[in-house]
Design a protein around this motif. Structure first.
Motif, PDB file in Angstrom:
ATOM      1  N   LYS A   1       0.002   6.733 -48.269  1.00 22.92           N
ATOM      2  CA  LYS A   1      -1.440   6.897 -48.094  1.00 22.92           C
ATOM      3  C   LYS A   1      -2.139   5.702 -48.721  1.00 22.92           C
ATOM      4  CE  LYS A   1      -1.982  11.972 -48.094  1.00 22.92           C
ATOM      5  NZ  LYS A   1      -2.689  12.138 -46.824  1.00 22.92           N
ATOM      6  N   ALA A   2      -3.112   5.158 -47.981  1.00 23.26           N
ATOM      7  CA  ALA A   2      -3.871   4.025 -48.499  1.00 23.26           C
ATOM      8  C   ALA A   2      -5.319   4.157 -48.055  1.00 23.26           C
ATOM      9  CB  ALA A   2      -3.267   2.710 -48.003  1.00 23.26           C
ATOM     10  N   ASN A   3      -6.162   3.269 -48.548  1.00 29.39           N
ATOM     11  CA  ASN A   3      -7.583   3.280 -48.198  1.00 29.39           C
ATOM     12  C   ASN A   3      -7.869   2.189 -47.174  1.00 29.39           C
ATOM     13  OD1 ASN A   3     -10.448   4.124 -48.769  1.00 29.39           O
ATOM     14  ND2 ASN A   3     -10.581   1.961 -49.319  1.00 29.39           N
ATOM     15  N   THR A   4      -8.553   2.557 -46.093  1.00 29.08           N
ATOM     16  CA  THR A   4      -9.022   1.587 -45.103  1.00 29.08           C
ATOM     17  C   THR A   4     -10.525   1.409 -45.308  1.00 29.08           C
ATOM     18  OG1 THR A   4      -7.328   2.246 -43.503  1.00 29.08           O
ATOM     19  CG2 THR A   4      -9.252   1.077 -42.653  1.00 29.08           C
ATOM     20  N   PRO A   5     -10.978   0.199 -45.594  1.00 32.49           N
ATOM     21  CA  PRO A   5     -12.386  -0.009 -45.972  1.00 32.49           C
ATOM     22  C   PRO A   5     -13.399   0.433 -44.923  1.00 32.49           C
ATOM     23  CG  PRO A   5     -11.068  -1.915 -46.569  1.00 32.49           C
ATOM     24  CD  PRO A   5     -10.177  -1.030 -45.756  1.00 32.49           C
ATOM     25  N   LEU A   6     -13.117   0.185 -43.627  1.00 30.83           N
ATOM     26  CA  LEU A   6     -14.129   0.476 -42.611  1.00 30.83           C
ATOM     27  C   LEU A   6     -13.465   0.754 -41.267  1.00 30.83           C
ATOM     28  CD1 LEU A   6     -17.150   0.532 -41.741  1.00 30.83           C
ATOM     29  CD2 LEU A   6     -16.932  -1.933 -41.267  1.00 30.83           C
ATOM     30  N   VAL A   7     -13.921   1.828 -40.617  1.00 28.41           N
ATOM     31  CA  VAL A   7     -13.515   2.146 -39.251  1.00 28.41           C
ATOM     32  C   VAL A   7     -14.783   2.369 -38.447  1.00 28.41           C
ATOM     33  CG1 VAL A   7     -12.215   3.691 -37.748  1.00 28.41           C
ATOM     34  CG2 VAL A   7     -11.386   3.230 -40.071  1.00 28.41           C
ATOM     35  N   GLU A   8     -14.906   1.706 -37.288  1.00 27.10           N
ATOM     36  CA  GLU A   8     -16.112   1.795 -36.469  1.00 27.10           C
ATOM     37  C   GLU A   8     -15.792   2.365 -35.084  1.00 27.10           C
ATOM     38  OE1 GLU A   8     -18.830  -1.812 -37.070  1.00 27.10           O
ATOM     39  OE2 GLU A   8     -16.898  -2.521 -37.851  1.00 27.10           O
ATOM     40  N   VAL A   9     -16.591   3.346 -34.676  1.00 28.09           N
ATOM     41  CA  VAL A   9     -16.509   3.940 -33.345  1.00 28.09           C
ATOM     42  C   VAL A   9     -17.911   3.841 -32.746  1.00 28.09           C
ATOM     43  CG1 VAL A   9     -15.953   5.986 -31.994  1.00 28.09           C
ATOM     44  CG2 VAL A   9     -14.743   5.565 -34.150  1.00 28.09           C
ATOM     45  N   GLU A  10     -18.067   2.957 -31.749  1.00 32.70           N
ATOM     46  CA  GLU A  10     -19.408   2.675 -31.233  1.00 32.70           C
ATOM     47  C   GLU A  10     -20.329   2.340 -32.417  1.00 32.70           C
ATOM     48  OE1 GLU A  10     -20.369   2.331 -28.134  1.00 32.70           O
ATOM     49  OE2 GLU A  10     -18.540   2.979 -27.140  1.00 32.70           O
ATOM     50  N   SER A  11     -21.424   3.080 -32.608  1.00 33.18           N
ATOM     51  CA  SER A  11     -22.354   2.778 -33.702  1.00 33.18           C
ATOM     52  C   SER A  11     -21.998   3.484 -35.008  1.00 33.18           C
ATOM     53  CB  SER A  11     -23.786   3.175 -33.303  1.00 33.18           C
ATOM     54  OG  SER A  11     -23.864   4.580 -33.054  1.00 33.18           O
ATOM     55  N   LEU A  12     -20.964   4.335 -34.974  1.00 33.77           N
ATOM     56  CA  LEU A  12     -20.563   5.076 -36.173  1.00 33.77           C
ATOM     57  C   LEU A  12     -19.735   4.187 -37.091  1.00 33.77           C
ATOM     58  CD1 LEU A  12     -19.494   8.473 -34.566  1.00 33.77           C
ATOM     59  CD2 LEU A  12     -21.663   7.940 -35.683  1.00 33.77           C
ATOM     60  N   LYS A  13     -19.998   4.308 -38.391  1.00 34.29           N
ATOM     61  CA  LYS A  13     -19.236   3.552 -39.379  1.00 34.29           C
ATOM     62  C   LYS A  13     -18.654   4.524 -40.403  1.00 34.29           C
ATOM     63  CE  LYS A  13     -22.221  -0.556 -38.983  1.00 34.29           C
ATOM     64  NZ  LYS A  13     -21.234  -1.416 -38.309  1.00 34.29           N
ATOM     65  N   PHE A  14     -17.329   4.537 -40.503  1.00 32.18           N
ATOM     66  CA  PHE A  14     -16.624   5.377 -41.475  1.00 32.18           C
ATOM     67  C   PHE A  14     -16.096   4.459 -42.573  1.00 32.18           C
ATOM     68  CE2 PHE A  14     -16.108   7.225 -37.261  1.00 32.18           C
ATOM     69  CZ  PHE A  14     -16.492   8.543 -37.446  1.00 32.18           C
ATOM     70  N   THR A  15     -16.656   4.587 -43.781  1.00 29.24           N
ATOM     71  CA  THR A  15     -16.216   3.724 -44.879  1.00 29.24           C
ATOM     72  C   THR A  15     -15.209   4.445 -45.759  1.00 29.24           C
ATOM     73  OG1 THR A  15     -18.098   4.437 -46.233  1.00 29.24           O
ATOM     74  CG2 THR A  15     -18.385   2.450 -44.906  1.00 29.24           C
ATOM     75  N   ASN A  16     -14.253   3.659 -46.250  1.00 32.17           N
ATOM     76  CA  ASN A  16     -13.220   4.169 -47.161  1.00 32.17           C
ATOM     77  C   ASN A  16     -12.521   5.397 -46.564  1.00 32.17           C
ATOM     78  OD1 ASN A  16     -13.763   2.192 -49.165  1.00 32.17           O
ATOM     79  ND2 ASN A  16     -15.541   3.380 -49.820  1.00 32.17           N
ATOM     80  N   VAL A  17     -11.728   5.136 -45.548  1.00 33.95           N
ATOM     81  CA  VAL A  17     -11.019   6.191 -44.834  1.00 33.95           C
ATOM     82  C   VAL A  17      -9.593   6.300 -45.385  1.00 33.95           C
ATOM     83  CG1 VAL A  17     -10.205   7.010 -42.596  1.00 33.95           C
ATOM     84  CG2 VAL A  17     -12.382   5.772 -42.770  1.00 33.95           C
ATOM     85  N   VAL A  18      -9.255   7.460 -45.955  1.00 33.24           N
ATOM     86  CA  VAL A  18      -7.890   7.657 -46.419  1.00 33.24           C
ATOM     87  C   VAL A  18      -6.982   7.666 -45.191  1.00 33.24           C
ATOM     88  CG1 VAL A  18      -8.126  10.191 -46.462  1.00 33.24           C
ATOM     89  CG2 VAL A  18      -6.320   9.091 -47.775  1.00 33.24           C
TER      90      VAL A  18
END
Length: 411
Positions: free
Chosen positions: A261-278
């Motif tokens: 398990k690690a941290n992903t700083p940013l995931v973007e789906v269209e205009s959505l921004k998911f920060t710090n995604v395990v």
């Protein structure tokens, strides 16, 4: 799905049909191609009794007169499945052609078979002559104990398609429609076009790692309890994972499978921004194993419009996205008596000092009986810093451990 090879998922964890030849695999995948939903007169919406566990959506349905069968809604599975639970055994199913099933992280396979039921009823919607894969789950390594709380089967994309599905975790609702209704059109959803391959949904995302950005498609997997999963093959032969990476494990039909398990700083789906995604980094033969799971999806209302091939993310009122980290490192599952059972203890987290064996039964946490703690409540507790006191069932033994955020992982 544009570039995906076949990855057959089950129970929020990936299931592969193998060992019986390509003919039987494809045969079952295509067995429900002509399946059509039949609606009761005067109804264009169905609201089956629903439940969310580990953020995953479940509904109750009936088959051939046996009611209250509990099904996981699994968009990560191409096929629908039944398990050898007491309720399913009441159906006296007829054995069809042979299948063999296994899971991620291993190559141990179990015998299974195709079967057909006369009628599946989901509230106001009926499906006739439905093909399922029948899996003797109790004979696999999916559970560490036979009395783990379970469910009766999986509804996969072969049944889900052709309909509109609305998942509302806040209201514990799963709604089904013939077509996208006005009330869902009026929601302020972010709409994302999707593609399909073997029935499974994929959509484009942009993932920002600490040192580079990747654009690719990802699978929608409501059957997974994780936030996001990616394949470790992406990081090359040297396995240069993001740091810090925490050792973890999950269970499939092949038994326990270890991952990071690690941290992903940013995931973007269209205009959505998911920060710090395990992010779970899974060791798998298929290098296209990338999924969005229910821990991430359920932080929105989700609309899957199969007829128009689009996916809607609706913000939940008063809620913003935040990954949930298990800071204790103790993976617990529910037993039928309401207690928890230990299925894994991470050597990288505080739980290692507890020295609990797999199969240890927990009767209370912080003075609260396990029967009074839901799975989701436990996950929320484990994501917060503090002192945890675990008491072992039928003993006077209690153990204490302290958890805190981890720099670079959970903070």
């Amino acid at each position: 799905m544009r570039n995906f090879r076949s990855v057959i998922a089950m129970i929020g964890l990936i299931t592969a049909l193998s060992g019986c030849g390509v003919v039987n695999k494809v045969r079952l995948m295509n067995a429900n191609n002509n399946l059509e939903p039949i609606w009761d007169n005067k109804y264009s919406q169905a609201k089956p009794e629903a439940d969310y566990v580990y953020a995953k959506p479940y509904i109750y349905a009936s088959i051939d007169g046996v009611s209250n069968l509990k099904f996981l809604i699994d968009t990560g599975s191409s096929i629908s499945m039944l398990f050898d639970t007491p309720k399913v055994k009441q159906l006296d199913l007829v054995q069809g052609y042979e299948l063999k099933v296994g899971g991620f992280g291993g190559h141990d396979y179990s015998a299974a078979y195709q079967t057909e039921v006369n009628k599946l009823v989901v509230d106001h919607v009926t499906f006739n002559d439905v093909n399922f894969g029948y899996i003797p789950l109790s004979k696999t390594k999916f559970f560490v104990r036979p009395d783990q709380a379970g469910f009766d089967g999986v509804i996969g994309n072969d049944i889900l398609r052709e309909l509109v599905w609305h998942f509302d975790r806040d209201s514990s609702l799963v709604s089904i429609y013939k077509e996208l209704p006005q009330n869902l059109k009026d929601k302020h959803a972010v709409w994302v076009p999707f593609d399909t391959f073997f029935g499974k949904i994929s959509f484009p995302v942009k993932i920002t790692f600490s040192d580079h950005v990747l654009s690719r498609d990802i699978i929608l997997d409501t059957g997974s309890r994780y936030h996001m999963s990616i394949n470790d093959a992406y990081f090359g032969k040297d396995k240069q994972f993001p740091t810090p990476a925490i050792k973890s494990a999950g269970y499939s039909l092949s038994g326990m499978a270890f991952h990071q398990k690690a941290n992903t700083p940013l995931v973007e789906v269209e205009s959505l921004k998911f920060t710090n995604v395990v992010t779970n980094i899974i060791e798998e033969d298929e290098d296209d194993f990338w999924t969005f799971g229910s821990a991430l999806l359920s932080q929105y209302e989700i609309i899957i419009d199969y007829p128009n091939m689009k996916l809607g993310f609706v913000p939940r009122e008063g809620h913003s996205f935040k990954s949930q980290y298990n800071l204790v490192g103790l993976e617990l599952r529910k037993l039928q008596n309401g207690n928890f059972v230990v299925v894994y203890s991470s050597p990288d987290l505080p739980a290692k000092s507890l020295q609990f064996d797999i199969g240890t039964e927990i009767s209370s946490i912080n003075g609260i009986k396990s029967q009074d703690i839901s799975v989701d409540k436990w996950l929320k507790m484990a994501s917060e810093k503090g002192v945890f006191n675990f008491c072992i069932y039928n003993t006077e033994r209690c153990e204490q451990v302290k958890a805190a955020p981890i720099k670079g992982f959970s903070m």
